[in-house]
Design a protein around this motif. Structure first.
Motif, PDB file in Angstrom:
ATOM      1  N   ARG A   1       1.004  -1.227  -0.091  1.00  0.00           N
ATOM      2  CA  ARG A   1       0.139   0.165  -0.083  1.00  0.00           C
ATOM      3  C   ARG A   1       0.793   1.349  -0.127  1.00  0.00           C
ATOM      4  O   ARG A   1       0.390   1.963  -0.762  1.00  0.00           O
ATOM      5  CB  ARG A   1      -1.108  -0.223   1.264  1.00  0.00           C
ATOM      6  CG  ARG A   1      -2.220  -0.621   0.703  1.00  0.00           C
ATOM      7  CD  ARG A   1      -3.581  -0.510   1.828  1.00  0.00           C
ATOM      8  NE  ARG A   1      -2.299  -0.735   3.495  1.00  0.00           N
ATOM      9  CZ  ARG A   1      -2.605   0.256   4.340  1.00  0.00           C
ATOM     10  NH1 ARG A   1      -2.793   1.322   3.915  1.00  0.00           N
ATOM     11  NH2 ARG A   1      -2.087  -0.142   5.903  1.00  0.00           N
ATOM     12  N   GLU A   2       1.825   1.032   1.242  1.00  0.00           N
ATOM     13  CA  GLU A   2       2.904   1.861   0.793  1.00  0.00           C
ATOM     14  C   GLU A   2       3.469   2.579  -0.478  1.00  0.00           C
ATOM     15  O   GLU A   2       3.724   4.185  -0.654  1.00  0.00           O
ATOM     16  CB  GLU A   2       3.910   2.151   1.726  1.00  0.00           C
ATOM     17  CG  GLU A   2       4.791   3.598   2.269  1.00  0.00           C
ATOM     18  CD  GLU A   2       5.957   3.191   3.239  1.00  0.00           C
ATOM     19  OE1 GLU A   2       6.505   3.568   3.408  1.00  0.00           O
ATOM     20  OE2 GLU A   2       5.697   2.405   3.718  1.00  0.00           O
ATOM     21  N   ASP A   3       3.744   1.656  -1.430  1.00  0.00           N
ATOM     22  CA  ASP A   3       4.351   1.775  -2.617  1.00  0.00           C
ATOM     23  C   ASP A   3       4.126   2.204  -3.501  1.00  0.00           C
ATOM     24  O   ASP A   3       3.718   3.295  -3.919  1.00  0.00           O
ATOM     25  CB  ASP A   3       4.724   0.587  -3.142  1.00  0.00           C
ATOM     26  CG  ASP A   3       6.243  -0.405  -2.320  1.00  0.00           C
ATOM     27  OD1 ASP A   3       6.968   0.240  -1.595  1.00  0.00           O
ATOM     28  OD2 ASP A   3       6.234  -1.541  -1.761  1.00  0.00           O
ATOM     29  N   VAL A   4       2.288   1.563  -3.538  1.00  0.00           N
ATOM     30  CA  VAL A   4       1.386   2.094  -4.497  1.00  0.00           C
ATOM     31  C   VAL A   4       0.649   3.234  -4.226  1.00  0.00           C
ATOM     32  O   VAL A   4       1.181   4.266  -5.332  1.00  0.00           O
ATOM     33  CB  VAL A   4      -0.018   1.322  -4.325  1.00  0.00           C
ATOM     34  CG1 VAL A   4      -0.885   1.842  -4.833  1.00  0.00           C
ATOM     35  CG2 VAL A   4       0.051  -0.576  -4.419  1.00  0.00           C
ATOM     36  N   GLU A   5       0.734   3.952  -3.012  1.00  0.00           N
ATOM     37  CA  GLU A   5       0.964   5.355  -2.288  1.00  0.00           C
ATOM     38  C   GLU A   5       1.596   6.341  -2.728  1.00  0.00           C
ATOM     39  O   GLU A   5       1.864   7.203  -3.383  1.00  0.00           O
ATOM     40  CB  GLU A   5       0.741   5.697  -0.813  1.00  0.00           C
ATOM     41  CG  GLU A   5      -0.559   5.187  -0.410  1.00  0.00           C
ATOM     42  CD  GLU A   5      -1.290   6.214  -0.376  1.00  0.00           C
ATOM     43  OE1 GLU A   5      -1.356   7.542  -0.983  1.00  0.00           O
ATOM     44  OE2 GLU A   5      -3.347   5.848  -0.035  1.00  0.00           O
ATOM     45  N   ASN A   6       3.123   5.692  -3.006  1.00  0.00           N
ATOM     46  CA  ASN A   6       4.235   6.987  -3.334  1.00  0.00           C
ATOM     47  C   ASN A   6       4.088   6.606  -5.168  1.00  0.00           C
ATOM     48  O   ASN A   6       4.041   7.836  -5.883  1.00  0.00           O
ATOM     49  CB  ASN A   6       5.685   5.843  -2.891  1.00  0.00           C
ATOM     50  CG  ASN A   6       5.424   5.977  -1.352  1.00  0.00           C
ATOM     51  OD1 ASN A   6       5.576   6.973  -0.968  1.00  0.00           O
ATOM     52  ND2 ASN A   6       6.590   5.468  -0.840  1.00  0.00           N
ATOM     53  N   LEU A   7       3.815   5.280  -5.692  1.00  0.00           N
ATOM     54  CA  LEU A   7       3.649   5.017  -7.014  1.00  0.00           C
ATOM     55  C   LEU A   7       2.622   6.611  -7.295  1.00  0.00           C
ATOM     56  O   LEU A   7       3.102   7.069  -8.237  1.00  0.00           O
ATOM     57  CB  LEU A   7       3.674   3.786  -7.429  1.00  0.00           C
ATOM     58  CG  LEU A   7       3.106   3.425  -8.960  1.00  0.00           C
ATOM     59  CD1 LEU A   7       4.504   3.957  -9.717  1.00  0.00           C
ATOM     60  CD2 LEU A   7       2.605   2.499  -9.904  1.00  0.00           C
ATOM     61  N   LEU A   8       1.655   6.140  -6.680  1.00  0.00           N
ATOM     62  CA  LEU A   8       0.534   7.330  -6.886  1.00  0.00           C
ATOM     63  C   LEU A   8       0.995   8.630  -7.465  1.00  0.00           C
ATOM     64  O   LEU A   8       1.249   9.686  -8.362  1.00  0.00           O
ATOM     65  CB  LEU A   8      -0.515   7.430  -6.166  1.00  0.00           C
ATOM     66  CG  LEU A   8      -1.609   6.089  -7.069  1.00  0.00           C
ATOM     67  CD1 LEU A   8      -2.854   5.249  -5.498  1.00  0.00           C
ATOM     68  CD2 LEU A   8      -1.975   5.886  -8.350  1.00  0.00           C
ATOM     69  N   ASN A   9       1.667   9.573  -6.134  1.00  0.00           N
ATOM     70  CA  ASN A   9       2.476  10.360  -5.703  1.00  0.00           C
ATOM     71  C   ASN A   9       3.277  10.665  -7.167  1.00  0.00           C
ATOM     72  O   ASN A   9       3.207  11.628  -7.809  1.00  0.00           O
ATOM     73  CB  ASN A   9       2.956  10.491  -4.496  1.00  0.00           C
ATOM     74  CG  ASN A   9       1.466  10.362  -3.318  1.00  0.00           C
ATOM     75  OD1 ASN A   9       0.325  11.147  -3.490  1.00  0.00           O
ATOM     76  ND2 ASN A   9       2.047  10.705  -2.580  1.00  0.00           N
ATOM     77  N   VAL A  10       4.275   9.605  -7.170  1.00  0.00           N
ATOM     78  CA  VAL A  10       5.020   9.854  -8.348  1.00  0.00           C
ATOM     79  C   VAL A  10       4.763  10.050  -9.303  1.00  0.00           C
ATOM     80  O   VAL A  10       5.066  10.839 -10.393  1.00  0.00           O
ATOM     81  CB  VAL A  10       6.380   8.708  -8.621  1.00  0.00           C
ATOM     82  CG1 VAL A  10       7.390   8.895  -8.766  1.00  0.00           C
ATOM     83  CG2 VAL A  10       7.254   8.498  -6.907  1.00  0.00           C
ATOM     84  N   THR A  11       4.243   9.340 -10.407  1.00  0.00           N
ATOM     85  CA  THR A  11       2.929   9.371 -11.246  1.00  0.00           C
ATOM     86  C   THR A  11       3.064  10.708 -11.732  1.00  0.00           C
ATOM     87  O   THR A  11       3.136  10.832 -12.513  1.00  0.00           O
ATOM     88  CB  THR A  11       2.359   8.031 -12.001  1.00  0.00           C
ATOM     89  OG1 THR A  11       1.410   7.777 -10.330  1.00  0.00           O
ATOM     90  CG2 THR A  11       3.348   6.879 -11.416  1.00  0.00           C
ATOM     91  N   SER A  12       2.154  10.939 -11.063  1.00  0.00           N
ATOM     92  CA  SER A  12       1.296  11.779 -11.042  1.00  0.00           C
ATOM     93  C   SER A  12       2.607  13.593 -11.072  1.00  0.00           C
ATOM     94  O   SER A  12       2.294  14.307 -11.659  1.00  0.00           O
ATOM     95  CB  SER A  12       0.348  12.363  -9.618  1.00  0.00           C
ATOM     96  OG  SER A  12      -0.123  13.147  -9.735  1.00  0.00           O
ATOM     97  N   ASN A  13       3.070  13.128 -10.162  1.00  0.00           N
ATOM     98  CA  ASN A  13       3.988  14.969  -9.861  1.00  0.00           C
ATOM     99  C   ASN A  13       4.874  14.500 -11.395  1.00  0.00           C
ATOM    100  O   ASN A  13       4.958  15.514 -11.977  1.00  0.00           O
ATOM    101  CB  ASN A  13       4.886  14.583  -9.258  1.00  0.00           C
ATOM    102  CG  ASN A  13       4.553  14.637  -8.071  1.00  0.00           C
ATOM    103  OD1 ASN A  13       3.933  15.396  -8.139  1.00  0.00           O
ATOM    104  ND2 ASN A  13       4.989  13.554  -6.181  1.00  0.00           N
ATOM    105  N   GLU A  14       5.176  13.385 -11.999  1.00  0.00           N
ATOM    106  CA  GLU A  14       5.386  13.149 -13.518  1.00  0.00           C
ATOM    107  C   GLU A  14       5.429  13.312 -14.633  1.00  0.00           C
ATOM    108  O   GLU A  14       5.379  14.474 -15.413  1.00  0.00           O
ATOM    109  CB  GLU A  14       6.180  11.661 -12.916  1.00  0.00           C
ATOM    110  CG  GLU A  14       7.890  11.329 -12.949  1.00  0.00           C
ATOM    111  CD  GLU A  14       8.101   9.701 -13.115  1.00  0.00           C
ATOM    112  OE1 GLU A  14       6.874   9.057 -13.563  1.00  0.00           O
ATOM    113  OE2 GLU A  14       8.657   9.436 -12.040  1.00  0.00           O
TER     114      GLU A  14
END
Length: 490
Positions: free
Chosen positions: A322-335
């Protein structure tokens, strides 16, 4: 007196067998022979293992055992010898000493039997009390052990229920993250389609504007960025689906374990509450010889502990995912937002450059049009000047022609004649120069017209590029999803 709880080791005196020449005791209670002689059928009058008349029948056959009275029917008086006449009978009778000894022996045997019976009664009472106390102790210990077992089951039930609640919460949280990831993945389709549409529309640029500029480079990077984000989202989505399956498997094992614990708790609690006066108790012959157990307390506790440890491990992996998915969503959104802004900056710069070039082209076109107009005016003035030189040329040539008609000597090369020659030549040179200038002016006019056409064509190209970049591309890019949508909240 032995202590209660100690093993009774009593030795009983075994009475000597009664001689066969004495009568058997018949005063014993009939109830004492019920279990000792189960195969005898007792008479209605006395429940004894023998018939009382047996002795008398034997006595009737053996006269020495019969009394002298008429208590032995069946013998004739001739068969009974008279006492005084039968002297030999004195040697077959017992002596008073024998009679006395027999009585004493009977007394001693009676006392010995009574003492043995008394010791047996006391030992039996003591044995009954000891066994009753031991039975009650065993039953109390068993109830205590059952109570401890119920407490152990209650403890593991509470642990498993707590772990099930934690696992249900974690599974729900992971399911919510999975739904967010799916929504975020679906939201990326819009920006990807917009970027691809922008590239497709920009292929409709014409001529010199069809360049591989910074906008196109950034658009290609945006497409690659979105596809890269989609690939990472899909991989994490697959991991999430697999983790949810693992969570549900661990939860299923816990639920099956808790179901078994509920059944065992109900049974053991029922067994703990059973008393000697409880209903539903009965004999189950041979049940103590049946061993249906498949575990020991250590393996039993380890089974539940392993299930809890497995669930905790899956919960930890789920929380990490879940933490990885949260980070992924934030990273992909920022990218995606960073690339989106970069593309928009490039679009803005390109639109500004194109608009500036268009304005300059329009300025040059205006100047070209003005120059065309002035060139046309110059051409007209040159044509008029050439036309104006026709009359002086005619006058000069007419004069020369008329002077050729002078007679004889009058044909003099005088100053007037020379001036007319020079005038005609001058006018002719002037006309030639004007015509040359006219041709140059007309060529210049053609060049200006060609330049005007080029400028107008370039202006149309710039206008088309501006329409594509400013209206179509930037118009579509206004629908780029917001950050909450890119992380799957809406």
């Amino acid at each position: 007196m032995d202590l209660l709880g100690s093993t009774v080791t009593a030795t009983y005196a075994r009475p000597r067998p009664t001689p066969t020449n004495f009568l058997p005791a018949i005063s014993t209670m009939a109830s004492s022979y019920k279990n000792r002689y189960p195969n005898y059928s007792l008479s209605n009058s006395m429940s004894l293992p023998w018939r009382p008349s047996t002795y008398y029948k034997v006595a009737s056959v053996t006269p020495t055992l019969a009394s002298l009275s008429k208590s032995a029917p069946g013998l004739s008086p001739a068969q009974i010898l008279p006492f005084p006449a039968n002297r030999t009978a004195l040697f077959t009778r017992y002596s008073p000493d024998d009679w006395y000894k027999s009585n004493q022996q009977n007394y001693r045997e009676s006392e010995s039997s009574r003492r043995s019976a008394e010791r047996l009664r006391l030992d039996t009472s003591r044995l009954i009390q000891e066994k009753d106390q031991k039975t009650r102790k065993f039953q109390s210990d068993t109830s205590k052990d059952l109570g401890e077992r119920v407490n152990d089951i209650t403890f593991w039930k509470s642990e498993i229920i707590h772990e099930i609640d934690q696992m249900i919460g974690e599974t729900n949280a992971l399911s919510e993250v999975k739904r967010r990831l799916e929504r975020a993945l679906a939201e990326t389709e819009g920006p990807l389609q917009v970027a691809q549409e922008c590239l497709y529309h920009r292929e409709k640029r014409m001529s010199i504007d069809l360049v591989h500029d910074d906008v196109e480079k950034q658009l290609l990077q945006e497409v690659d960025c979105i596809k890269s984000c989609q690939e990472r989202m899909k991989r994490h989505l697959e991991k999430t689906v697999a983790q949810l399956a693992s969570n549900r498997a661990a939860q299923h094992e816990l639920e099956r374990d808790i179901s078994d614990k509920h059944a065992a708790h109900r049974i053991d609690e029922k067994c703990q509450n059973l008393r000697n006066t409880s209903e539903g108790i009965g004999y189950y012959r041979g049940v103590e010889r049946v061993d249906a157990t498949i575990s020991i307390p250590e393996s039993w506790a380890k089974f539940s502990d392993d299930n809890i440890l497995r669930s905790q491990s899956e919960r930890a992996a789920s929380a990490k995912l879940r933490e990885d998915v949260e980070n992924l969503l934030n990273v992909t959104s920022n990218e995606m937002w960073s690339q989106f802004n970069q593309v928009n900056v490039m679009f803005t710069n390109r639109i500004s450059e194109t608009a500036d070039a268009k304005n300059k082209l329009q300025s040059h076109l205006a100047k070209t049009l003005q120059e065309i107009f002035q060139t046309e005016m110059a051409i007209e003035s040159i044509k008029k000047a050439i036309k104006d030189k026709m009359a002086p040329m005619k006058v000069a040539q007419t004069r020369l022609d008329e002077r050729t008609r002078r007679p004889n000597i009058e044909l003099c090369r005088d100053i007037a004649q020379m001036r007319l020659f020079h005038e005609v030549q001058e006018i002719d040179d002037t006309i030639q120069a004007l015509q040359q200038r006219l041709r140059e002016a007309e060529d210049t006019l053609q060049m200006l017209v060609h330049t005007k056409a080029n400028l107008e064509h370039d202006l149309s190209i710039k206008a088309n590029s501006l329409f594509i970049d400013q209206e179509k591309c930037m118009g579509m890019r206004k629908s780029f999803p917001s950050t909450p949508r890119l992380v799957g909240y809406t």
